[in-house]
Design an enzyme around this catalytic site. Sequence first.
Site, PDB file in Angstrom:
ATOM      1  N   SER A 151      29.763  41.239  41.502  1.00 27.03           N
ATOM      2  CA  SER A 151      29.493  40.991  42.918  1.00 27.03           C
ATOM      3  C   SER A 151      29.257  42.313  43.626  1.00 27.03           C
ATOM      4  O   SER A 151      29.887  43.333  43.322  1.00 27.03           O
ATOM      5  CB  SER A 151      30.681  40.269  43.554  1.00 27.03           C
ATOM      6  OG  SER A 151      30.601  40.284  44.961  1.00 27.03           O
ATOM      7  N   TYR A 174      38.935  40.737  46.543  1.00 23.02           N
ATOM      8  CA  TYR A 174      37.987  40.141  45.594  1.00 23.02           C
ATOM      9  C   TYR A 174      37.068  41.220  45.031  1.00 23.02           C
ATOM     10  O   TYR A 174      36.846  41.310  43.822  1.00 23.02           O
ATOM     11  CB  TYR A 174      37.173  39.058  46.305  1.00 23.02           C
ATOM     12  CG  TYR A 174      36.046  38.475  45.489  1.00 23.02           C
ATOM     13  CD1 TYR A 174      36.295  37.674  44.384  1.00 23.02           C
ATOM     14  CD2 TYR A 174      34.712  38.720  45.837  1.00 23.02           C
ATOM     15  CE1 TYR A 174      35.260  37.126  43.637  1.00 23.02           C
ATOM     16  CE2 TYR A 174      33.671  38.181  45.100  1.00 23.02           C
ATOM     17  CZ  TYR A 174      33.951  37.385  44.007  1.00 23.02           C
ATOM     18  OH  TYR A 174      32.913  36.854  43.267  1.00 23.02           O
TER      19      TYR A 174
END
Length: 276
Positions: A151, A174
């Site tokens: 990501s 995250y």
Amino acid sequence: MSARFAGRRAIVTGASRGIGTGIAQRLAAEGAAVAVVARTVEAHPTLPGSLNETAALLRTYGNPVAVITADLADADDRARIVPEAVEQLGGPVDILVNNAAAAMYAQPSEMPLKRRRISFEVNVHAPLDLAQAALPAMLERGEGWIVNVSSASAHHAPGPPFVMEGLAATIGMYGASKAALNRETNALAHELWGRGIRLNTVEPRAAVMSEGAEALAGHVIRDDQKESMEEMVEAAVHLCDCDEETTGGVHVSLDLVAQRGLVVMALDGRGPWRTG
């Protein structure tokens, strides 16, 4: 339709919907036997998609399909995945796609330890555990592909001053887990260089509006901040069949497509994908 994955066996985690389903479909469409892994076997109460639906789609291509229900946050549960895939598909795994992710967002100062642990179990430990389980057979054959889906949240936020925009204020933990995944992948590639194993991460350059992303952030992401599922899948599938020199990289979907001159195909592999 290409048959470039004919005779190969693949595992795709997080394959009940979204990018995982798209990657699994392309692999099956081009000849692979595929084991799909997720927690959601039957229809989810709030999100579309399930393992059974993905498996039914994959079976239309005529190749073996395995359905493995597992909680990737549980070490004992995920230890079953590679052995069950080998048993159900009839041989060792050639391709491992670690797509599953625990996307838990909160301010770092407020994020509970339980959620942090789940994030790192799913996003960091599970990909390495599955790689460790698949690698012995890959090394014995001198060939294998491991693709970890990462990501852009792994990148540091620019500043100061720090601009609070969208999810930027809450996506840090995250992103920290995805940064660890990138470095973990690179370290494995370093260790295994010259032994036929290709290890890479790939991340979308823009938002891929999967079912989960639409539910989480569809209301705040503009059209110019999005990329198609087909483009992301094309980049990921390219890394499932890349040459031995392509290893240890942190790749960005649209950049990889442009750099390699890839033709973005429809998810069924039958022809080029076109907008509109």
